[in-house]
Write an enzyme that holds these catalytic residues in place. Structure first.
Site, PDB file in Angstrom:
ATOM      1  N   PHE A 129       0.852  -1.190   0.000  1.00  0.00           N
ATOM      2  CA  PHE A 129       0.000   0.000   0.000  1.00  0.00           C
ATOM      3  C   PHE A 129       0.883   1.234   0.000  1.00  0.00           C
ATOM      4  O   PHE A 129       1.742   1.394   0.856  1.00  0.00           O
ATOM      5  CB  PHE A 129      -0.936   0.038   1.219  1.00  0.00           C
ATOM      6  CG  PHE A 129      -1.816   1.253   1.212  1.00  0.00           C
ATOM      7  CD1 PHE A 129      -2.908   1.332   0.347  1.00  0.00           C
ATOM      8  CD2 PHE A 129      -1.546   2.347   2.025  1.00  0.00           C
ATOM      9  CE1 PHE A 129      -3.712   2.470   0.301  1.00  0.00           C
ATOM     10  CE2 PHE A 129      -2.348   3.484   1.985  1.00  0.00           C
ATOM     11  CZ  PHE A 129      -3.433   3.545   1.129  1.00  0.00           C
ATOM     12  N   ASP A 216       9.309   2.676   1.644  1.00  0.00           N
ATOM     13  CA  ASP A 216       8.118   3.380   2.106  1.00  0.00           C
ATOM     14  C   ASP A 216       8.001   3.144   3.609  1.00  0.00           C
ATOM     15  O   ASP A 216       7.522   2.108   4.061  1.00  0.00           O
ATOM     16  CB  ASP A 216       6.880   2.855   1.361  1.00  0.00           C
ATOM     17  CG  ASP A 216       5.594   3.559   1.812  1.00  0.00           C
ATOM     18  OD1 ASP A 216       5.614   4.189   2.891  1.00  0.00           O
ATOM     19  OD2 ASP A 216       4.589   3.458   1.087  1.00  0.00           O
ATOM     20  N   LYS A 245       2.775   9.773   8.314  1.00  0.00           N
ATOM     21  CA  LYS A 245       1.994   9.396   9.503  1.00  0.00           C
ATOM     22  C   LYS A 245       2.506   9.953  10.843  1.00  0.00           C
ATOM     23  O   LYS A 245       2.021  10.964  11.299  1.00  0.00           O
ATOM     24  CB  LYS A 245       1.825   7.884   9.559  1.00  0.00           C
ATOM     25  CG  LYS A 245       0.909   7.385   8.431  1.00  0.00           C
ATOM     26  CD  LYS A 245       0.318   6.022   8.702  1.00  0.00           C
ATOM     27  CE  LYS A 245      -0.831   5.704   7.773  1.00  0.00           C
ATOM     28  NZ  LYS A 245      -0.459   5.050   6.516  1.00  0.00           N
TER      29      LYS A 245
HETATM   30  C1  LIG Z   1      -0.770   5.273   5.118  1.00  0.00           C
HETATM   31  C2  LIG Z   1       0.259   4.871   4.150  1.00  0.00           C
HETATM   32  C3  LIG Z   1       0.473   5.591   2.956  1.00  0.00           C
HETATM   33  C4  LIG Z   1      -0.406   6.748   2.541  1.00  0.00           C
HETATM   34  O1  LIG Z   1      -0.308   7.829   3.402  1.00  0.00           O
HETATM   35  P1  LIG Z   1      -1.371   9.034   3.297  1.00  0.00           P
HETATM   36  O2  LIG Z   1      -0.854  10.038   4.270  1.00  0.00           O
HETATM   37  O3  LIG Z   1      -2.710   8.482   3.662  1.00  0.00           O
HETATM   38  O4  LIG Z   1      -1.343   9.524   1.898  1.00  0.00           O
HETATM   39  C5  LIG Z   1       1.513   5.190   2.135  1.00  0.00           C
HETATM   40  N1  LIG Z   1       2.300   4.152   2.440  1.00  0.00           N
HETATM   41  C6  LIG Z   1       2.120   3.425   3.579  1.00  0.00           C
HETATM   42  C7  LIG Z   1       3.045   2.280   3.880  1.00  0.00           C
HETATM   43  C8  LIG Z   1       1.093   3.749   4.467  1.00  0.00           C
HETATM   44  O5  LIG Z   1       0.908   3.022   5.569  1.00  0.00           O
END
Ligand SMILES: *Cc1c(COP(=O)(O)O)cnc(C)c1O
Length: 395
Positions: A129, A216, A245
């Site tokens: 994701f 990520d 986050k």
């Molecule tokens: C939550 C998340 C995203 C997206 O972040 P947003 O601030 O909602 O755009 C991308 N990568 C990972 C691994 C995430 O957990």
């Protein structure tokens, strides 16, 4: 329930919170909740942390926004703190995780074009994701979030997660590949923790083929796994780290960090953001980074996460239908053999905030400030609910 004219993007739970303090939230009826989700890995320092409140108040009296057309002191300080915490070379600030990944994807494409590859490709994983923008949903390995939004952005090659052999095969057949984008733990993908040698193996493979390793760390970063970024525990230095986050403890901010060549690839005018790196968000991020360090919260997260899983394993040992308890630092997944989304509402009624991903995995993302007593409370209150649910399903 009245939707107040809001677009129908979330199936919301029947609760409204008014106030928070540490690991607890209080709803509009005054009921108290133990927060084991932290707004999905955002409020790492808990709710209403005094240092964050103080920073917000002080900055609000000075300056909120000026534009990146000018030097921004708070942005420079946040950058220096983030680079010192990570060992990376340069930072680009944005407002979310998806935007941080957009920056990483653009950087990798630029890297490809400079190598003479006209249609550069990035390897991405099944079950991953990376966000909800068109490029990041295209990069994500989840058909549910892509369906209905075709045509997808191309330039991504899909590979199975935690499988170095599959990548070797891709390497032999895809001369257009320039980078790998991967999560150190798949959070939305069900708290999937790869083998301990996986990231180091990826680093080796990337070096052998001239690819960039782009991590990520939107969810794993900012202390959650027990080091500032997860890769630091594995001795892996990536070319790019993306985060968001937990970086602002609730104030929207994201960052794309570059190391080596990746740090200097963008030139003036090639990327930007109106709000990214604004004084308010950056002042808070600086406080988050220094508080995590000063209060040794990475160590606390590592220890409490271990205790949490130990407690869960002990208490759930004889419960039918528990597949496994897994995790890293304060990311914990409890996989059941049956779909268990109902448990979210059951727990809510009992004053406990949890989440379920991938239908069968209970996901716990407690804040980094959880004490041993609070970890024990979480185990004591959650396990009977799981036991009751799993036993009724097994019957
Ligand atoms: C939550 C998340 C995203 C997206 O972040 P947003 O601030 O909602 O755009 C991308 N990568 C990972 C691994 C995430 O957990």
């Amino acid at each position: 329930m009245n939707d107040h004219g809001l677009m129908n993007t979330y199936g919301r739970l029947p609760v409204t919170f008014e106030r928070g303090e540490g690991v607890r939230l209080f709803d509009t009826d005054g009921k108290t909740y133990l927060d084991a989700l932290s707004g999905i890995a955002v409020t790492g320092l808990g709710h209403a942390h005094p240092a964050i409140t103080k920073t917000l108040q002080a900055q609000a009296t000075k300056l909120l926004h000026v534009s990146n057309l000018y030097h921004i002191q708070e942005q420079e300080r946040a950058s220096e703190a983030l680079l010192a915490a990570s060992g990376m070379d340069r930072a680009f600030f944005c407002n979310s995780g998806a935007e941080a990944n957009e920056a990483a994807i653009k950087l990798a494409r630029l890297h490809g074009h400079r190598k003479g590859i006209q249609e550069p490709a990035i390897i991405v994983m099944e079950g991953s994701f990376h966000g909800r923008t068109l490029a990041t949903l295209s990069a994500s390995g989840n058909r549910k979030i892509q369906a209905g939004f075709e045509p997808l952005v191309n330039g991504f090659v899909r590979a199975p997660y935690n499988d170095l052999e599959a990548l070797k095969h891709i390497a032999a057949n895809n001369p257009r590949v320039v980078a790998v984008l991967v999560e150190p733990v798949q959070g939305e993908g069900g708290v999937r923790v790869p083998d301990s040698g996986y990231l180091a193996g990826l680093r080796k493979l990337c070096d052998a083929h001239g690819w960039w390793l782009m991590l990520d760390e939107v969810q794993t970063g900012n202390g959650r796994t027990g080091s500032y970024f997860a890769c630091q525990q594995l001795g892996v230095m990536p070319d790019v780290i993306t985060t968001a986050k937990g970086l602002g403890n609730g104030v929207p901010i994201g960052a794309c960090l570059g190391h080596g060549e990746a740090a200097t690839a963008f030139g003036p005018g090639q990327h930007g953001s109106t709000f990214g790196g604004n004084p308010l968000a950056c002042a808070v991020a600086h406080t988050v980074i220094t508080t995590i360090e000063n209060e040794q919260l990475t160590q606390q997260a590592a220890q409490q996460g271990e205790w949490l899983r130990q407690g869960l394993r002990q208490r759930l040992a004889n419960v039918p239908g528990i597949v496994t308890v897994r995790g890293w630092g304060q990311m914990t997944g409890i996989e059941l053999s049956t779909p268990c989304t109902e448990l979210v509402k059951i727990a809510l009624a009992e004053g406990l905030l949890i989440n379920v991903t991938h239908e069968k995995t209970i996901r716990l993302l407690p804040s980094l400030i959880f004490s041993q007593a609070e970890t024990e409370e979480l185990v004591d209150r959650l396990c009977p609910l799981i036991e009751q649910f799993a036993t009724s399903k097994a019957a």
